[in-house]
Design a protein around this motif. Structure first.
Motif, short mmCIF file in Angstrom:
data_model
loop_
_atom_site.label_atom_id
_atom_site.label_comp_id
_atom_site.label_asym_id
_atom_site.label_seq_id
_atom_site.Cartn_x
_atom_site.Cartn_y
_atom_site.Cartn_z
N UNK A 1 57.27 68.43 8.14
CA UNK A 1 58.43 68.83 7.34
C UNK A 1 59.59 67.85 7.50
N UNK A 2 59.81 67.38 8.71
CA UNK A 2 60.91 66.42 8.94
C UNK A 2 60.61 65.09 8.25
N UNK A 3 59.37 64.64 8.35
CA UNK A 3 58.99 63.39 7.67
C UNK A 3 59.20 63.52 6.16
N UNK A 4 58.71 64.62 5.60
CA UNK A 4 58.83 64.82 4.16
C UNK A 4 60.28 64.96 3.72
N UNK A 5 61.11 65.61 4.53
CA UNK A 5 62.53 65.74 4.21
C UNK A 5 63.18 64.36 4.14
N UNK A 6 62.85 63.50 5.09
CA UNK A 6 63.40 62.14 5.10
C UNK A 6 62.96 61.39 3.85
N UNK A 7 61.67 61.46 3.55
CA UNK A 7 61.15 60.76 2.37
C UNK A 7 61.74 61.29 1.07
N UNK A 8 62.01 62.60 1.00
CA UNK A 8 62.62 63.15 -0.21
C UNK A 8 64.03 62.63 -0.41
N UNK A 9 64.73 62.35 0.67
CA UNK A 9 66.09 61.82 0.56
C UNK A 9 66.09 60.33 0.22
#
Length: 156
Positions: free
Chosen positions: A11-19
């Motif tokens: 979830x943290x990786x995906x949140x970073x990539x979404x930003x």
């Protein structure tokens, strides 16, 4: 479609990539507490499994002169697969339609259109009404964008 189970690191990786999809692997890895190789492998897995569909650049509409956002509600008297195919293919040829949904309730289809101004929207509207026979088209102009995001919620 099969749902993918995510742990907190995912979830943290995906949140970073979404930003910011251009964030270097080294920075992502550091921020989530992994070394680069396991972090890279997770991202590759997301891509392989279709969790990451594509990476895009989001442009500033106003700086491109696309100041008008219009929500267009469409009702039709025809509900056949053939009609929908013609309508969907016609809408796909109108680049100013940036979102297109089939709805439940009183409205059959909802479109989000971006335009330079009202005259430009009228040009787009004329294309829209020639795509397929429509029963009713209602346009609502956005007065202010209060929230707009491409980031999906990644709750636990």
């Amino acid at each position: 479609m099969e749902k993918i189970s995510l742990d907190p690191v995912d979830r943290r990786i995906l949140a970073i990539l979404q930003q910011d999809a251009t964030t270097p692997i080294s920075e992502i890895a550091e921020r989530v507490g992994l070394s680069q190789t396991p972090c890279w492998k997770r991202i590759k897995r997301y891509e392989r499994e279709g969790l990451i569909e594509r990476r895009v650049t989001i442009l500033n509409r106003e700086k491109l002169g696309l100041d008008v956002t219009v929500m267009v509600a469409v009702r039709t008297a025809q509900h056949t697969d053939e009609w929908l195919q013609i309508f969907a293919e016609g809408i796909a040829r109108i680049p100013e339609v940036v979102e297109f949904y089939r709805m439940s309730g009183e409205i059959d289809y909802l479109l989000k259109i971006v335009a330079r101004d009202i005259a430009d929207y009228d040009r787009i509207y004329r294309k829209l009404i020639h795509v397929a026979p429509l029963h009713d088209v209602s346009s609502s102009f956005a007065m202010q964008e209060i929230k707009s995001t491409t980031a999906l919620p990644l709750a636990d």
